[in-house]
Design a protein around this motif. Structure first.
Motif, PDB file in Angstrom:
ATOM      1  N   PHE A  25       3.654  -2.848   9.469  1.00  0.00           N
ATOM      2  CA  PHE A  25       3.260  -2.537   8.103  1.00  0.00           C
ATOM      3  C   PHE A  25       4.143  -3.363   7.184  1.00  0.00           C
ATOM      4  O   PHE A  25       5.319  -3.604   7.478  1.00  0.00           O
ATOM      5  CB  PHE A  25       3.477  -1.047   7.812  1.00  0.00           C
ATOM      6  CG  PHE A  25       2.770  -0.146   8.772  1.00  0.00           C
ATOM      7  CD1 PHE A  25       1.445   0.199   8.569  1.00  0.00           C
ATOM      8  CD2 PHE A  25       3.417   0.343   9.895  1.00  0.00           C
ATOM      9  CE1 PHE A  25       0.784   1.024   9.464  1.00  0.00           C
ATOM     10  CE2 PHE A  25       2.774   1.169  10.795  1.00  0.00           C
ATOM     11  CZ  PHE A  25       1.451   1.512  10.575  1.00  0.00           C
ATOM     12  N   PHE A  27       4.810  -4.224   2.761  1.00  0.00           N
ATOM     13  CA  PHE A  27       4.389  -4.115   1.372  1.00  0.00           C
ATOM     14  C   PHE A  27       5.194  -5.058   0.507  1.00  0.00           C
ATOM     15  O   PHE A  27       6.286  -5.509   0.873  1.00  0.00           O
ATOM     16  CB  PHE A  27       4.445  -2.670   0.857  1.00  0.00           C
ATOM     17  CG  PHE A  27       5.819  -2.096   0.656  1.00  0.00           C
ATOM     18  CD1 PHE A  27       6.545  -2.360  -0.497  1.00  0.00           C
ATOM     19  CD2 PHE A  27       6.372  -1.260   1.606  1.00  0.00           C
ATOM     20  CE1 PHE A  27       7.802  -1.812  -0.693  1.00  0.00           C
ATOM     21  CE2 PHE A  27       7.619  -0.697   1.421  1.00  0.00           C
ATOM     22  CZ  PHE A  27       8.341  -0.980   0.266  1.00  0.00           C
ATOM     23  N   GLU A  31       0.936  -8.871  -5.910  1.00  0.00           N
ATOM     24  CA  GLU A  31      -0.413  -8.951  -5.351  1.00  0.00           C
ATOM     25  C   GLU A  31      -0.757 -10.389  -4.972  1.00  0.00           C
ATOM     26  O   GLU A  31      -1.473 -10.620  -3.997  1.00  0.00           O
ATOM     27  CB  GLU A  31      -1.438  -8.385  -6.343  1.00  0.00           C
ATOM     28  CG  GLU A  31      -2.819  -8.223  -5.772  1.00  0.00           C
ATOM     29  CD  GLU A  31      -2.903  -7.326  -4.537  1.00  0.00           C
ATOM     30  OE1 GLU A  31      -3.599  -7.712  -3.580  1.00  0.00           O
ATOM     31  OE2 GLU A  31      -2.281  -6.246  -4.520  1.00  0.00           O
ATOM     32  N   LEU A  34       0.572 -10.966  -1.609  1.00  0.00           N
ATOM     33  CA  LEU A  34      -0.218 -10.218  -0.636  1.00  0.00           C
ATOM     34  C   LEU A  34      -1.559 -10.881  -0.337  1.00  0.00           C
ATOM     35  O   LEU A  34      -2.056 -10.797   0.785  1.00  0.00           O
ATOM     36  CB  LEU A  34      -0.429  -8.780  -1.116  1.00  0.00           C
ATOM     37  CG  LEU A  34       0.821  -7.912  -1.053  1.00  0.00           C
ATOM     38  CD1 LEU A  34       0.594  -6.610  -1.801  1.00  0.00           C
ATOM     39  CD2 LEU A  34       1.241  -7.654   0.384  1.00  0.00           C
ATOM     40  N   ARG A  38      -2.505 -11.569   3.412  1.00  0.00           N
ATOM     41  CA  ARG A  38      -3.739 -11.088   4.047  1.00  0.00           C
ATOM     42  C   ARG A  38      -4.492 -12.234   4.728  1.00  0.00           C
ATOM     43  O   ARG A  38      -4.999 -12.088   5.845  1.00  0.00           O
ATOM     44  CB  ARG A  38      -4.624 -10.389   3.024  1.00  0.00           C
ATOM     45  CG  ARG A  38      -4.072  -9.048   2.585  1.00  0.00           C
ATOM     46  CD  ARG A  38      -5.012  -8.340   1.608  1.00  0.00           C
ATOM     47  NE  ARG A  38      -4.374  -7.164   1.061  1.00  0.00           N
ATOM     48  CZ  ARG A  38      -3.889  -7.063  -0.174  1.00  0.00           C
ATOM     49  NH1 ARG A  38      -4.007  -8.072  -1.027  1.00  0.00           N
ATOM     50  NH2 ARG A  38      -3.298  -5.959  -0.578  1.00  0.00           N
ATOM     51  N   THR A  51      -0.794  -4.113   8.766  1.00  0.00           N
ATOM     52  CA  THR A  51      -1.394  -3.484   7.593  1.00  0.00           C
ATOM     53  C   THR A  51      -0.515  -3.782   6.385  1.00  0.00           C
ATOM     54  O   THR A  51       0.705  -3.598   6.441  1.00  0.00           O
ATOM     55  CB  THR A  51      -1.501  -1.956   7.797  1.00  0.00           C
ATOM     56  OG1 THR A  51      -2.237  -1.710   8.995  1.00  0.00           O
ATOM     57  CG2 THR A  51      -2.192  -1.294   6.622  1.00  0.00           C
ATOM     58  N   ALA A  53       0.147  -3.553   1.980  1.00  0.00           N
ATOM     59  CA  ALA A  53      -0.130  -2.765   0.778  1.00  0.00           C
ATOM     60  C   ALA A  53       0.734  -3.273  -0.368  1.00  0.00           C
ATOM     61  O   ALA A  53       1.777  -3.900  -0.161  1.00  0.00           O
ATOM     62  CB  ALA A  53       0.159  -1.288   1.022  1.00  0.00           C
ATOM     63  N   GLN A  54       0.285  -2.982  -1.577  1.00  0.00           N
ATOM     64  CA  GLN A  54       1.056  -3.325  -2.773  1.00  0.00           C
ATOM     65  C   GLN A  54       1.892  -2.108  -3.152  1.00  0.00           C
ATOM     66  O   GLN A  54       1.375  -0.993  -3.254  1.00  0.00           O
ATOM     67  CB  GLN A  54       0.105  -3.709  -3.911  1.00  0.00           C
ATOM     68  CG  GLN A  54       0.758  -4.394  -5.088  1.00  0.00           C
ATOM     69  CD  GLN A  54       1.412  -3.445  -6.073  1.00  0.00           C
ATOM     70  OE1 GLN A  54       0.984  -2.322  -6.250  1.00  0.00           O
ATOM     71  NE2 GLN A  54       2.470  -3.897  -6.696  1.00  0.00           N
ATOM     72  N   ALA A  55       3.202  -2.311  -3.299  1.00  0.00           N
ATOM     73  CA  ALA A  55       4.104  -1.222  -3.678  1.00  0.00           C
ATOM     74  C   ALA A  55       5.428  -1.793  -4.152  1.00  0.00           C
ATOM     75  O   ALA A  55       5.757  -2.953  -3.916  1.00  0.00           O
ATOM     76  CB  ALA A  55       4.335  -0.278  -2.500  1.00  0.00           C
ATOM     77  N   LEU A  65       1.043   5.110   1.517  1.00  0.00           N
ATOM     78  CA  LEU A  65       0.646   3.711   1.665  1.00  0.00           C
ATOM     79  C   LEU A  65      -0.108   3.426   2.964  1.00  0.00           C
ATOM     80  O   LEU A  65      -1.090   2.690   2.972  1.00  0.00           O
ATOM     81  CB  LEU A  65       1.875   2.798   1.626  1.00  0.00           C
ATOM     82  CG  LEU A  65       2.550   2.592   0.286  1.00  0.00           C
ATOM     83  CD1 LEU A  65       3.823   1.780   0.461  1.00  0.00           C
ATOM     84  CD2 LEU A  65       1.614   1.899  -0.680  1.00  0.00           C
ATOM     85  N   PHE A  66       0.385   3.991   4.069  1.00  0.00           N
ATOM     86  CA  PHE A  66      -0.119   3.601   5.379  1.00  0.00           C
ATOM     87  C   PHE A  66      -0.637   4.752   6.242  1.00  0.00           C
ATOM     88  O   PHE A  66      -1.137   4.517   7.340  1.00  0.00           O
ATOM     89  CB  PHE A  66       0.974   2.857   6.155  1.00  0.00           C
ATOM     90  CG  PHE A  66       1.519   1.672   5.429  1.00  0.00           C
ATOM     91  CD1 PHE A  66       0.732   0.557   5.172  1.00  0.00           C
ATOM     92  CD2 PHE A  66       2.833   1.649   4.969  1.00  0.00           C
ATOM     93  CE1 PHE A  66       1.228  -0.540   4.493  1.00  0.00           C
ATOM     94  CE2 PHE A  66       3.346   0.549   4.298  1.00  0.00           C
ATOM     95  CZ  PHE A  66       2.543  -0.541   4.055  1.00  0.00           C
TER      96      PHE A  66
END
Length: 82
Positions: A25, A27, A31, A34, A38, A51, A53-55, A65-66
């Protein structure tokens, strides 16, 4: 395994290839980073293992988040130097 501030996911990809039995995972607050991450994860065929995520590292919740309650490992590759 969680990477805080994963950026372009370079190190997540290396780790996921090295440890194929693990889930990863990551983050990042950016963005834009990310989006690159991705694309790199997908290009390397790791979408099912990594996986993203934005955080914000100052306030995050891995459950939110996950969907995981705990992690076995956490690392930060470049976060502090950036």
């Amino acid at each position: 395994v969680l990477e805080i501030g994963c950026g372009t996911a370079r190190n997540l990809i290396v780790a996921a290839k090295r440890f194929p039995e693990a889930r990863f995972f990551g983050f990042d607050i950016s963005e834009a980073m990310l989006e690159t991450a991705r694309a790199s994860v997908e290009k390397n065929g790791l979408s099912g293992k990594v996986t993203l995520a934005q955080a914000d590292a100052g306030a995050f919740d891995v459950q939110r988040l996950f969907g995981v309650e705990q992690l076995d490992r956490v690392f930060m590759s470049y976060t502090l130097s950036m």
